[in-house]
Scaffold this motif. Structure first.
Motif, PDB file in Angstrom:
ATOM      1  N   SER A  46      46.969  10.971  68.840  1.00 41.75           N
ATOM      2  CA  SER A  46      47.739  11.280  70.036  1.00 41.75           C
ATOM      3  C   SER A  46      46.894  12.137  70.984  1.00 41.75           C
ATOM      4  O   SER A  46      46.073  12.939  70.532  1.00 41.75           O
ATOM      5  CB  SER A  46      48.992  12.058  69.635  1.00 41.75           C
ATOM      6  OG  SER A  46      49.655  12.543  70.769  1.00 41.75           O
ATOM      7  N   PRO A  47      47.121  12.011  72.301  1.00 38.23           N
ATOM      8  CA  PRO A  47      46.428  12.913  73.227  1.00 38.23           C
ATOM      9  C   PRO A  47      46.969  14.347  73.115  1.00 38.23           C
ATOM     10  O   PRO A  47      46.314  15.288  73.536  1.00 38.23           O
ATOM     11  CB  PRO A  47      46.712  12.314  74.603  1.00 38.23           C
ATOM     12  CG  PRO A  47      47.912  11.470  74.424  1.00 38.23           C
ATOM     13  CD  PRO A  47      47.929  11.016  72.985  1.00 38.23           C
ATOM     14  N   GLN A  48      48.169  14.500  72.539  1.00 36.56           N
ATOM     15  CA  GLN A  48      48.754  15.819  72.347  1.00 36.56           C
ATOM     16  C   GLN A  48      48.153  16.479  71.109  1.00 36.56           C
ATOM     17  O   GLN A  48      47.666  15.805  70.219  1.00 36.56           O
ATOM     18  CB  GLN A  48      50.262  15.706  72.124  1.00 36.56           C
ATOM     19  CG  GLN A  48      51.007  15.096  73.277  1.00 36.56           C
ATOM     20  CD  GLN A  48      52.477  15.076  72.967  1.00 36.56           C
ATOM     21  OE1 GLN A  48      53.123  16.107  73.023  1.00 36.56           O
ATOM     22  NE2 GLN A  48      52.986  13.910  72.626  1.00 36.56           N
ATOM     23  N   LYS A  49      48.214  17.781  71.059  1.00 37.26           N
ATOM     24  CA  LYS A  49      47.784  18.537  69.893  1.00 37.26           C
ATOM     25  C   LYS A  49      49.021  19.075  69.179  1.00 37.26           C
ATOM     26  O   LYS A  49      49.948  19.579  69.826  1.00 37.26           O
ATOM     27  CB  LYS A  49      46.899  19.724  70.284  1.00 37.26           C
ATOM     28  CG  LYS A  49      45.543  19.348  70.811  1.00 37.26           C
ATOM     29  CD  LYS A  49      44.620  19.015  69.684  1.00 37.26           C
ATOM     30  CE  LYS A  49      43.191  18.870  70.181  1.00 37.26           C
ATOM     31  NZ  LYS A  49      42.272  18.552  69.127  1.00 37.26           N
ATOM     32  N   GLU A  67      46.011  21.136  66.074  1.00 39.79           N
ATOM     33  CA  GLU A  67      45.423  20.058  65.291  1.00 39.79           C
ATOM     34  C   GLU A  67      45.655  18.707  65.951  1.00 39.79           C
ATOM     35  O   GLU A  67      46.668  18.504  66.634  1.00 39.79           O
ATOM     36  CB  GLU A  67      46.053  20.023  63.891  1.00 39.79           C
ATOM     37  CG  GLU A  67      45.812  21.268  63.075  1.00 39.79           C
ATOM     38  CD  GLU A  67      44.371  21.390  62.629  1.00 39.79           C
ATOM     39  OE1 GLU A  67      43.680  20.361  62.485  1.00 39.79           O
ATOM     40  OE2 GLU A  67      43.928  22.536  62.422  1.00 39.79           O
ATOM     41  N   ASN A  68      44.730  17.788  65.700  1.00 39.48           N
ATOM     42  CA  ASN A  68      44.949  16.408  66.108  1.00 39.48           C
ATOM     43  C   ASN A  68      46.078  15.834  65.262  1.00 39.48           C
ATOM     44  O   ASN A  68      46.236  16.204  64.095  1.00 39.48           O
ATOM     45  CB  ASN A  68      43.686  15.579  65.906  1.00 39.48           C
ATOM     46  CG  ASN A  68      42.587  15.982  66.859  1.00 39.48           C
ATOM     47  OD1 ASN A  68      42.846  16.333  68.001  1.00 39.48           O
ATOM     48  ND2 ASN A  68      41.357  15.943  66.398  1.00 39.48           N
ATOM     49  N   ILE A  69      46.846  14.941  65.857  1.00 37.28           N
ATOM     50  CA  ILE A  69      47.962  14.319  65.157  1.00 37.28           C
ATOM     51  C   ILE A  69      47.938  12.822  65.435  1.00 37.28           C
ATOM     52  O   ILE A  69      47.716  12.402  66.577  1.00 37.28           O
ATOM     53  CB  ILE A  69      49.314  14.946  65.575  1.00 37.28           C
ATOM     54  CG1 ILE A  69      50.476  14.304  64.807  1.00 37.28           C
ATOM     55  CG2 ILE A  69      49.522  14.873  67.072  1.00 37.28           C
ATOM     56  CD1 ILE A  69      51.816  14.991  65.016  1.00 37.28           C
ATOM     57  N   CYS A  74      54.193  10.884  66.153  1.00 38.77           N
ATOM     58  CA  CYS A  74      54.917  11.502  67.261  1.00 38.77           C
ATOM     59  C   CYS A  74      56.166  10.713  67.634  1.00 38.77           C
ATOM     60  O   CYS A  74      56.878  11.088  68.568  1.00 38.77           O
ATOM     61  CB  CYS A  74      54.000  11.641  68.474  1.00 38.77           C
ATOM     62  SG  CYS A  74      52.598  12.731  68.182  1.00 38.77           S
ATOM     63  N   GLN A  75      56.433   9.629  66.939  1.00 41.35           N
ATOM     64  CA  GLN A  75      57.604   8.787  67.206  1.00 41.35           C
ATOM     65  C   GLN A  75      58.761   9.214  66.305  1.00 41.35           C
ATOM     66  O   GLN A  75      58.563   9.610  65.168  1.00 41.35           O
ATOM     67  CB  GLN A  75      57.270   7.312  66.934  1.00 41.35           C
ATOM     68  CG  GLN A  75      56.051   6.802  67.665  1.00 41.35           C
ATOM     69  CD  GLN A  75      56.182   6.917  69.165  1.00 41.35           C
ATOM     70  OE1 GLN A  75      57.216   6.587  69.736  1.00 41.35           O
ATOM     71  NE2 GLN A  75      55.131   7.395  69.811  1.00 41.35           N
ATOM     72  N   ARG A  76      59.989   9.104  66.802  1.00 42.39           N
ATOM     73  CA  ARG A  76      61.169   9.463  66.007  1.00 42.39           C
ATOM     74  C   ARG A  76      61.277   8.634  64.728  1.00 42.39           C
ATOM     75  O   ARG A  76      61.779   9.110  63.729  1.00 42.39           O
ATOM     76  CB  ARG A  76      62.452   9.280  66.821  1.00 42.39           C
ATOM     77  CG  ARG A  76      62.703  10.390  67.774  1.00 42.39           C
ATOM     78  CD  ARG A  76      64.119  10.285  68.342  1.00 42.39           C
ATOM     79  NE  ARG A  76      64.355  11.328  69.292  1.00 42.39           N
ATOM     80  CZ  ARG A  76      64.811  12.531  68.973  1.00 42.39           C
ATOM     81  NH1 ARG A  76      65.061  12.825  67.743  1.00 42.39           N
ATOM     82  NH2 ARG A  76      65.002  13.440  69.904  1.00 42.39           N
ATOM     83  N   PRO A 129      55.173  19.951  72.861  1.00 43.41           N
ATOM     84  CA  PRO A 129      54.213  19.341  71.952  1.00 43.41           C
ATOM     85  C   PRO A 129      54.797  19.180  70.546  1.00 43.41           C
ATOM     86  O   PRO A 129      55.775  19.845  70.207  1.00 43.41           O
ATOM     87  CB  PRO A 129      53.065  20.352  71.923  1.00 43.41           C
ATOM     88  CG  PRO A 129      53.757  21.668  72.082  1.00 43.41           C
ATOM     89  CD  PRO A 129      54.909  21.389  73.030  1.00 43.41           C
ATOM     90  N   PRO A 130      54.173  18.320  69.728  1.00 46.42           N
ATOM     91  CA  PRO A 130      54.589  18.244  68.331  1.00 46.42           C
ATOM     92  C   PRO A 130      54.370  19.613  67.685  1.00 46.42           C
ATOM     93  O   PRO A 130      53.355  20.255  67.933  1.00 46.42           O
ATOM     94  CB  PRO A 130      53.671  17.189  67.716  1.00 46.42           C
ATOM     95  CG  PRO A 130      52.778  16.709  68.803  1.00 46.42           C
ATOM     96  CD  PRO A 130      53.062  17.454  70.047  1.00 46.42           C
TER      97      PRO A 130
END
Length: 175
Positions: A46-49, A67-69, A74-76, A129-130
């Protein structure tokens, strides 16, 4: 790490494709392939951290890791068995560093030197973010059935019910 096939705590061999599932040996990996192949694929990050926030003991500022995820997490509808294993491994990876940042921190229940964190996780991987909140109790034991570990779990369970709990409304994973 925990083996994906036999669930022993000796899983150090990672799946070469997804890099997330761990196994004791090639035999366990081959035995589990019929189940694992459904979710196994090259991992797109994901582009998010992911923000991993450790809170140790009853007070003090959180220790945060970024951290990278995997994007799929990141999906429900992310598969719970894979996300819980991945998050648990991530927390285990940082546990030693968290203990080092709290040198001399004693067990909260008997005062002996802490050798393990008893953690409970509140997770929102599909958030922006996550986020993972890891509440850790420094303990003198690695055995969950020892008195200090039992007291720690009771304390954490009480904290999860508190209206002040920052992860309220998230799914709780006990690791």
């Amino acid at each position: 790490m925990v083996c994906g096939s036999c669930s022993k705590a000796s899983g150090s061999l990672k799946c070469s494709r997804c890099k997330m599932m761990t196994y004791c040996n090639r035999e366990c990996q081959a035995a589990h392939w019929h189940t694992h192949k459904i979710h196994c694929k090259r991992v797109e990050m994901s582009p998010q951290k992911l923000q991993l926030h450790f809170t140790v003991g009853r007070s003090g500022p959180p220790i945060t890791f970024h951290e990278n995820i995997p994007a799929a997490f990141c999906q429900r509808d992310a598969p719970r068995d894979l996300t819980s294993r991945w998050v648990s491994q991530l927390v285990d990876t940082h546990e030693e560093e968290v203990l080092v940042r709290h040198p001399g921190r004693p067990c909260l229940y008997c005062g002996k030197p802490a050798i393990k964190l008893h953690t409970t996780l509140a997770i929102t991987l599909h958030g922006n973010p996550p986020t993972v909140f890891a509440m850790g109790q420094p303990l003198c034991t690695k055995n969950r059935n020892d008195g200090c570990a039992v007291q720690a779990q009771a304390t954490i369970d009480q904290g999860l019910q508190s209206p002040d709990f920052p992860g309220r409304g998230t799914e709780i994973y006990k690791a």
